[in-house]
Design an enzyme around this catalytic site. Sequence first.
Site: not given
Ligand code: CTP
Length: 412
Positions: A211, A280, A290, A326, A340, A344
């Site tokens: 990303n 995720d 490759k 975040f 969240k 969490k």
């Molecule tokens: N985070 C994490 N591990 C993951 C995904 C997210 O520790 N596998 C943490 C990020 O570092 C951030 C928080 O969770 O502090 C929220 O991440 P975000 O991407 O906004 O949300 P998600 O929990 O992944 O949910 P969604 O993608 O459905 O919005």
Amino acid sequence: MNNSIKNKNIILGVCGGIAAYKSVEILRLLQKQNAGVRVMMTPNACHFAGPLTFEALSGRPVCSSLFEKDVESSIRHIDWAREADAVIIAPATANIIGKMAGGIADDALSTFLLAVTCPVLVCPSMNTHMYESRAVQRNLEILTADGYRIVTPESGELACGTSGAGRLPEPPIIVDRLEKCFTLPDLADKKVLVTAGPTREAIDPVRFISNPSSGKMGYAIARAAEHRDADVTLISGPTALNPPVNVEMIRVNSAGEMADAVFEHMEQSHIIIKTAAVADYRPMDTASHKIKKHEHRDKLVLSLTPTLDILKTLGQRKGNRVLVGFAAETRDLRDNAKKKLDAKNLDLIVGNLIGRPESGFESDTNSVTLFFKDGTVEALPNMNKDEVAHVLLDRIAALDPCSDTAMDQGAD
Ligand code: CTP
């Protein structure tokens, strides 16, 4: 609590070393941050860099002699000492270090230094053997004991042809150390763990899922926490940023590697701030070679599997650590952030709406809203990421994080 050097009155003392040319850049960087800078040079420094250069760039007269007077006919070096908010001596030669340690005042700069009461940053730069000599090391110890702040020189190739310690650090590092002088050490007994940047989930040896996170926000938090004297570890996915000064830096690629590094360091951390944009999902299989186009002419289907939610796992083992997440959202910020925060088990979540030029992944500024566990919501105005970092740390410090190393492990 912001560490800005804006409107501060800085005296830049330049001594006679080959690195004097770097002082011009230090002057420019200080001016960029709207500090007022006046330059003082030793007579020897004038052989290495022209006073006219500093005069033209600072827009103010340079002081290089004890017997110069301002229009009001007051004594310049005493006036400058009274008005200074901080002093940088760069490069600091063996000679000025020896004079400062011995209290010798035989030119404008050494006399001025006896009269100052504000913080003084000493940036030694010289040949390695000179730097490592007993006399210089002894004098530096005296300066440290006297309350001067020493910026350790870097190692590398020196102008004299030798290689070793003695090189003046790059100007941004010196300015960063000056900023620390203006920051209260309110996190002095805290260990802070910060994650930053994106992760990369390999599809094959040359492709990955990722990303656009730049890491700027997380690096700003790590830097701000170090300025407040915390012991900081930064676990970072791939970014193009320079590591913050005096921070333990751990570089990772994938979400799995980030999880391993976080769990290895969570135990000893009092505050954990998870700024990273963790993937995720990752490909279920990573091809060892490759992937070839001719083998997938019509379509290529990737099967993805979820990665571990690192923050959620931390929340389950939180104990009495302060845990901050975040939430980057494209819609329904309040609802999503609050969900969240609860799911969490966080103390605080920093929500921001991404996809606007002045806020989000690659921007230097951010518009965030803080959602606290007790239901309080605080929307911050658009600020640069360094300012956001300091406000966030102000709020975290107010949560009174435990400084006991034997922290409760919490439920597993
Ligand atoms: N985070 C994490 N591990 C993951 C995904 C997210 O520790 N596998 C943490 C990020 O570092 C951030 C928080 O969770 O502090 C929220 O991440 P975000 O991407 O906004 O949300 P998600 O929990 O992944 O949910 P969604 O993608 O459905 O919005």
